[in-house]
Design a protein around this motif. Structure first.
Motif, PDB file in Angstrom:
ATOM      1  N   TYR A   1       4.686 -14.337  19.185  1.00  0.00           N
ATOM      2  CA  TYR A   1       4.780 -12.875  19.167  1.00  0.00           C
ATOM      3  C   TYR A   1       4.568 -12.293  20.558  1.00  0.00           C
ATOM      4  N   ARG A   2       5.535 -11.521  21.017  1.00  0.00           N
ATOM      5  CA  ARG A   2       5.449 -10.888  22.331  1.00  0.00           C
ATOM      6  C   ARG A   2       5.866  -9.414  22.296  1.00  0.00           C
ATOM      7  N   ASP A   3       6.096  -8.861  21.121  1.00  0.00           N
ATOM      8  CA  ASP A   3       6.486  -7.458  21.027  1.00  0.00           C
ATOM      9  C   ASP A   3       5.279  -6.555  21.248  1.00  0.00           C
ATOM     10  N   ARG A   4       5.544  -5.289  21.493  1.00  0.00           N
ATOM     11  CA  ARG A   4       4.491  -4.281  21.605  1.00  0.00           C
ATOM     12  C   ARG A   4       4.771  -3.184  20.588  1.00  0.00           C
ATOM     13  N   LEU A   5       3.725  -2.772  19.905  1.00  0.00           N
ATOM     14  CA  LEU A   5       3.873  -1.777  18.850  1.00  0.00           C
ATOM     15  C   LEU A   5       3.663  -0.372  19.384  1.00  0.00           C
ATOM     16  N   THR A   6       4.648   0.480  19.171  1.00  0.00           N
ATOM     17  CA  THR A   6       4.481   1.894  19.470  1.00  0.00           C
ATOM     18  C   THR A   6       3.675   2.538  18.340  1.00  0.00           C
ATOM     19  N   GLU A   7       3.338   3.798  18.501  1.00  0.00           N
ATOM     20  CA  GLU A   7       2.641   4.511  17.429  1.00  0.00           C
ATOM     21  C   GLU A   7       3.495   4.539  16.175  1.00  0.00           C
ATOM     22  N   ALA A   8       4.794   4.774  16.344  1.00  0.00           N
ATOM     23  CA  ALA A   8       5.701   4.785  15.184  1.00  0.00           C
ATOM     24  C   ALA A   8       5.752   3.413  14.519  1.00  0.00           C
ATOM     25  N   ASP A   9       5.716   2.351  15.329  1.00  0.00           N
ATOM     26  CA  ASP A   9       5.712   0.991  14.778  1.00  0.00           C
ATOM     27  C   ASP A   9       4.462   0.750  13.937  1.00  0.00           C
ATOM     28  N   GLN A  10       3.321   1.224  14.423  1.00  0.00           N
ATOM     29  CA  GLN A  10       2.077   1.023  13.687  1.00  0.00           C
ATOM     30  C   GLN A  10       2.083   1.783  12.368  1.00  0.00           C
ATOM     31  N   LEU A  11       2.597   2.994  12.386  1.00  0.00           N
ATOM     32  CA  LEU A  11       2.698   3.763  11.143  1.00  0.00           C
ATOM     33  C   LEU A  11       3.616   3.056  10.150  1.00  0.00           C
ATOM     34  N   ARG A  12       4.725   2.533  10.653  1.00  0.00           N
ATOM     35  CA  ARG A  12       5.658   1.789   9.799  1.00  0.00           C
ATOM     36  C   ARG A  12       4.993   0.537   9.245  1.00  0.00           C
ATOM     37  N   SER A  13       4.251  -0.169  10.077  1.00  0.00           N
ATOM     38  CA  SER A  13       3.626  -1.412   9.646  1.00  0.00           C
ATOM     39  C   SER A  13       2.620  -1.185   8.531  1.00  0.00           C
ATOM     40  N   VAL A  14       1.821  -0.134   8.642  1.00  0.00           N
ATOM     41  CA  VAL A  14       0.848   0.159   7.595  1.00  0.00           C
ATOM     42  C   VAL A  14       1.559   0.462   6.280  1.00  0.00           C
ATOM     43  N   GLU A  15       2.650   1.203   6.342  1.00  0.00           N
ATOM     44  CA  GLU A  15       3.411   1.474   5.116  1.00  0.00           C
ATOM     45  C   GLU A  15       3.983   0.183   4.536  1.00  0.00           C
ATOM     46  N   ASN A  16       4.366  -0.751   5.407  1.00  0.00           N
ATOM     47  CA  ASN A  16       4.882  -2.044   4.928  1.00  0.00           C
ATOM     48  C   ASN A  16       3.809  -2.833   4.183  1.00  0.00           C
ATOM     49  N   PHE A  17       2.558  -2.747   4.641  1.00  0.00           N
ATOM     50  CA  PHE A  17       1.469  -3.408   3.924  1.00  0.00           C
ATOM     51  C   PHE A  17       1.383  -2.870   2.496  1.00  0.00           C
ATOM     52  N   LYS A  18       1.460  -1.566   2.361  1.00  0.00           N
ATOM     53  CA  LYS A  18       1.340  -0.950   1.039  1.00  0.00           C
ATOM     54  C   LYS A  18       2.556  -1.284   0.175  1.00  0.00           C
ATOM     55  N   THR A  19       3.717  -1.294   0.788  1.00  0.00           N
ATOM     56  CA  THR A  19       4.944  -1.612   0.051  1.00  0.00           C
ATOM     57  C   THR A  19       4.935  -3.053  -0.436  1.00  0.00           C
ATOM     58  N   ALA A  20       4.441  -3.969   0.408  1.00  0.00           N
ATOM     59  CA  ALA A  20       4.422  -5.385   0.042  1.00  0.00           C
ATOM     60  C   ALA A  20       3.439  -5.678  -1.078  1.00  0.00           C
ATOM     61  N   ALA A  21       2.559  -4.722  -1.380  1.00  0.00           N
ATOM     62  CA  ALA A  21       1.616  -4.893  -2.488  1.00  0.00           C
ATOM     63  C   ALA A  21       2.218  -4.490  -3.827  1.00  0.00           C
ATOM     64  N   LEU A  22       3.428  -3.934  -3.826  1.00  0.00           N
ATOM     65  CA  LEU A  22       4.085  -3.562  -5.075  1.00  0.00           C
ATOM     66  C   LEU A  22       4.470  -4.793  -5.881  1.00  0.00           C
ATOM     67  N   PHE A  23       4.577  -4.622  -7.190  1.00  0.00           N
ATOM     68  CA  PHE A  23       4.899  -5.751  -8.060  1.00  0.00           C
ATOM     69  C   PHE A  23       6.379  -6.113  -7.981  1.00  0.00           C
ATOM     70  N   ASP A  24       7.238  -5.106  -8.007  1.00  0.00           N
ATOM     71  CA  ASP A  24       8.685  -5.347  -8.000  1.00  0.00           C
ATOM     72  C   ASP A  24       9.148  -5.548  -6.565  1.00  0.00           C
ATOM     73  N   ILE A  25       9.156  -6.782  -6.106  1.00  0.00           N
ATOM     74  CA  ILE A  25       9.441  -7.064  -4.700  1.00  0.00           C
ATOM     75  C   ILE A  25      10.933  -7.071  -4.393  1.00  0.00           C
ATOM     76  N   ASP A  26      11.765  -6.911  -5.403  1.00  0.00           N
ATOM     77  CA  ASP A  26      13.200  -6.771  -5.150  1.00  0.00           C
ATOM     78  C   ASP A  26      13.583  -5.313  -4.919  1.00  0.00           C
ATOM     79  N   SER A  27      12.921  -4.415  -5.630  1.00  0.00           N
ATOM     80  CA  SER A  27      13.195  -2.985  -5.464  1.00  0.00           C
ATOM     81  C   SER A  27      12.389  -2.375  -4.324  1.00  0.00           C
TER      82      SER A  27
END
Length: 412
Positions: free
Chosen positions: A313-339
């Motif tokens: 890993y060599r990328d750098r996270l912008t503020e927008a990237d961090q906001l997106r990443s946190v939402e991805n954590f919450k999304t990945a906790a959903l049961f229906d992982i196809d939708s």
């Protein structure tokens, strides 16, 4: 990229420490109202409430070793609880909750009175019910052999500076990719209806989440922290600003899935002065199908993930990237992982299942030639290729109609 042969050579050299949160429950499935049974024990302590125990292990150089101690400490707690007809609850979600009075804030006296006051503050801010959600925190240190060998290939002259930079890179990368742990390890899709309304006690509720505690309404701050990874000082200062503003009452209130911690007291000045000792991963559900609450293959996978991120890993996270990443954590906790749809760095939308398979494919390419690593990755891939292999699916199949009663039967 770090030399691949170097990183895979030291794959088993890291160290582990575990913290398992658990509720003490009566034989009938209600929260205990007895006092914490180990008042002066560093391995079995009180958490938020008096009936919530946290089992802490020492540091071990293998996943098997740390899970062995976790089992020993759990057995010690259970043996004491038997005297009061109590048990350790085997799920991340609580059993019957009759009212807030069932969640007594942990008692502290004398010079520790501040711990009780802090918990009163948390109860007022987040509500008592959310504090009953329990999980396992994985504390992991990269292999010193790996770090020192990588340091010898770097342009830095100071080892502590290099080590801090390595952990900052790991934490930044885990912010980008740590959602895969929600996808692969979530095991809490059901709960008792009393978690939402006391009048629904005894009603099993199948939620929209594979992990309730990691989802949108789970264990999160009421704002999204933006952290800085340029240096350990910048990282500490980015947390300190939330303390100064009153958004956080203490470092421990940073309910973020990834934290960098020093050896000893978890204080920012200790982190800056003495450097990073380990990364803490906080988004792990208790696995009710494992005697310790965690399958050894999952813990070993976490090590693979940490090494892979550290190496590539060599990328750098912008503020927008961090906001997106946190939402991805919450999304990945959903049961229906196809939708459920993740948003990638280039704003490409992809299902959680497909995103997980892509990450596992990249890791497989990296670990080609390492038979043990490939077996571990195959175990995780099977969860996404064979729907019934997911823990969340298995929990619903096994306990979905009678959550609390099934949990008590499982323990017996």
């Amino acid at each position: 990229m770090l030399n691949q042969q170097l990183s895979t050579k030291h794959i088993t050299g890291g160290t582990f420490g575990l913290e398992r949160e658990t509720l003490r429950v009566t034989a009938e499935g209600y929260l205990s109202h007895t006092l914490h049974p180990f008042p002066d024990d560093e391995h079995i302590v009180k958490d938020f409430c008096e009936n919530q125990a946290e089992i802490n292990t020492g540091v071990h150089d293998t996943a098997q070793g740390v899970l062995k101690e976790l089992q020993e400490q759990s057995d010690r707690l259970n043996n004491e609880l038997k005297k009061h007809r109590e048990i350790i609850w085997l799920y991340s979600n609580p059993p019957y909750i009759l009212s807030e009075d069932d969640i007594p804030i942990a008692l502290y006296e004398g010079d520790q009175q501040g711990k009780h006051s802090y918990r009163l503050y948390l109860a007022e801010k987040y509500g008592k019910y959310k504090m009953t959600l329990s999980g396992i925190h994985v504390n992991y240190s990269l292999s010193e052999q790996l770090l020192s060998s990588a340091f010898s290939q770097s342009d830095l002259n100071d080892y502590t500076e290099y080590k801090n930079a390595a952990y900052l890179r790991l934490a930044e990368g885990m912010t980008e990719y740590g959602w895969i742990l929600n996808l692969l390890l979530s095991a809490s899709p059901i709960c008792d209806g009393s978690f939402f309304n006391p009048r629904r006690t005894g009603e099993t509720v199948i939620t929209d989440y594979a992990s309730l505690r990691c989802g949108m309404n789970g264990y999160w701050n009421d704002f999204t922290p933006i952290l800085q990874y340029d240096s350990i000082l910048a990282y500490a200062e980015s947390i300190q600003k939330y303390l100064d503003s009153g958004a956080l009452a203490g470092v421990g209130e940073l309910y973020y899935p990834i934290r960098l911690k020093p050896k000893g007291a978890n204080r920012l000045n200790n982190l800056v002065q003495n450097g990073v000792n380990h990364i803490e991963l906080r988004n792990i559900d208790i696995n009710p199908f494992s005697e310790t609450g965690m399958d050894v293959r999952d813990l070993e996978f976490i090590e693979l993930l940490c090494i892979w991120i550290f190496a590539v890993y060599r990328d750098r996270l912008t503020e927008a990237d961090q906001l997106r990443s946190v939402e991805n954590f919450k999304t990945a906790a959903l049961f229906d992982i196809d939708s459920a749809i993740l948003l990638t760095r280039n704003e490409q939308q992809v299902s959680v299942r497909e995103a997980g398979l892509r990450v596992l494919s990249r890791m497989t390419d990296y670990y080609i030639g390492n038979e043990k690593a490939l077996d571990l990755l195959s175990y995780q891939q099977n969860k996404l290729q064979t729907p019934d292999a997911r823990y969340a699916v298995q929990v619903i199949d096994a306990f979905g109609d009678k959550y609390v009663r099934s949990g008590l039967t499982l323990f017996r």
